[in-house]
Enzyme design. Structure first.
Site, PDB file in Angstrom:
ATOM      1  N   GLU A 140       0.828  -1.265   0.089  1.00  0.00           N
ATOM      2  CA  GLU A 140      -0.019  -0.077   0.125  1.00  0.00           C
ATOM      3  C   GLU A 140       0.725   1.407  -0.080  1.00  0.00           C
ATOM      4  O   GLU A 140       1.671   1.371   0.637  1.00  0.00           O
ATOM      5  CB  GLU A 140      -1.100  -0.084   1.311  1.00  0.00           C
ATOM      6  CG  GLU A 140      -1.912   1.205   1.221  1.00  0.00           C
ATOM      7  CD  GLU A 140      -2.705   1.443   2.513  1.00  0.00           C
ATOM      8  OE1 GLU A 140      -3.426   2.480   2.637  1.00  0.00           O
ATOM      9  OE2 GLU A 140      -2.592   0.475   3.257  1.00  0.00           O
ATOM     10  N   ASP A 194      -5.341   9.207   8.806  1.00  0.00           N
ATOM     11  CA  ASP A 194      -3.929   8.855   9.285  1.00  0.00           C
ATOM     12  C   ASP A 194      -3.776   9.649  10.526  1.00  0.00           C
ATOM     13  O   ASP A 194      -4.083  10.894  10.693  1.00  0.00           O
ATOM     14  CB  ASP A 194      -2.899   9.158   8.160  1.00  0.00           C
ATOM     15  CG  ASP A 194      -2.879   8.440   6.948  1.00  0.00           C
ATOM     16  OD1 ASP A 194      -3.139   7.301   7.014  1.00  0.00           O
ATOM     17  OD2 ASP A 194      -2.759   9.098   5.899  1.00  0.00           O
TER      18      ASP A 194
END
Length: 301
Positions: free
Chosen positions: A77, A88
């Protein structure tokens, strides 16, 4: 394309010494399927490390990705650095900030994908404005030309994803959807039915990063996701410490977690020894436990 370090261009073009993963004849979304099928045939789960494109430099991203493949990664990824991330946590946010400061861009990260794709299926992770600003069709066509296999857009709601999904289907790229522990059963079923490549299952409520404890509902989250889709289930967020990952592994025989460290610590300095450490640690800022269909071997490889 801007990148820190004078050897950036040559490193991005370099192709020697790679260990290709999966069937080299497969293309796009099919390569993801081959990765999972290969893991099942070896009675293990597939490993999908995450790396931030452009951290610490674009050229180093290629080296880190190659180290991941050498270390056994089945899928990569690849994150595109973004100044205001939704999903995130602080570790990846800091890595993105440093990558942007070093000159990383979408164009540069796509070149990282191009350099790594011959060796391993690459799934790009980016935010919706990067996809929608140039137009979904144009973006996905550009992504497909790099040889990437999939796309994750965490801030693209299922209800608004039709145009991007159509573009991905047209170019043989998997649009990988996300589900959470809080996703209602009806919506989970709809998302699971339209999932491509794999179903990205968020293991906890919150952003990426290490957790002090594992969620008690971990097995339930996995079971819900697997019941809602025909594609493999990838579990992400909150990998935890090695000890907690071992306890999680013992608690569910279907799971074989990545043996490399996830996102619990902040990015280190980008020079010399830090780059060597990144390679030894398989360069992952976070690591997913990927649940391939079928019976998993107990324990880590």
């Amino acid at each position: 394309m801007s990148a820190g370090g004078g050897d950036g261009a040559s490193a991005l073009k370099r192709s020697g010494g790679r260990v290709a993963r999966g069937d080299p004849g497969a293309q796009g979304i099919d390569r993801i399927g081959v990765a999972f099928t290969g893991a099942v045939s070896e009675r293990r789960a597939a490993l999908m490390p995450y790396l931030m494109g452009g951290f610490p430099t674009l050229a180093d991203s290629v080296r880190i990705g190659e180290a991941c493949v050498q270390g056994g990664a089945d899928i990569l990824e690849l994150g595109v650095p973004y100044s205001d991330p939704l999903a995130d946590g602080p570790v990846i946010h800091e890595a993105a900030t440093r990558a942007l400061a070093a000159g990383a861009s979408l164009a540069g990260v796509l070149e990282v994908a191009r350099a790594l794709a011959p060796s391993v299926p690459v799934v790009l992770m980016c935010y919706a404005n990067m996809v929608l600003a140039p137009g979904a069709g144009a973006f996905v066509e550009r992504l497909a030309r790099t040889g990437a296999s999939g796309l994750i857009v965490p801030d693209l709601p299922f209800e608004e994803a039709a145009e991007v999904l159509a573009a991905c289907d047209a170019h043989g790229v998997a649009l990988v959807p996300l589900v959470a522990p809080t996703t209602p059963p009806e919506r989970l079923a709809e998302i699971g039915a339209r999932a491509r490549g794999f179903l990205y299952t968020v293991s906890v409520v919150g952003t990426t990063g290490e957790r002090a404890a594992l969620a008690e509902s971990f097995a339930e989250v996995v079971a819900r996701a697997k019941a809602a889709t025909a594609v493999p289930v990838a579990l992400g967020f909150g990998a935890g410490t090695p000890g907690r990952r071992r306890r999680r592994r013992r608690g569910d025989r279907r799971l074989a977690a990545g043996a490399r460290r996830g996102g619990g610590r902040g990015p280190r300095r980008s020079g010399g020894p830090a780059r060597r450490r990144a390679g030894r640690r398989v360069g992952a800022v976070r690591t997913h436990a990927v649940l391939a269909p079928g019976r998993m071997r107990r324990g880590w490889d």
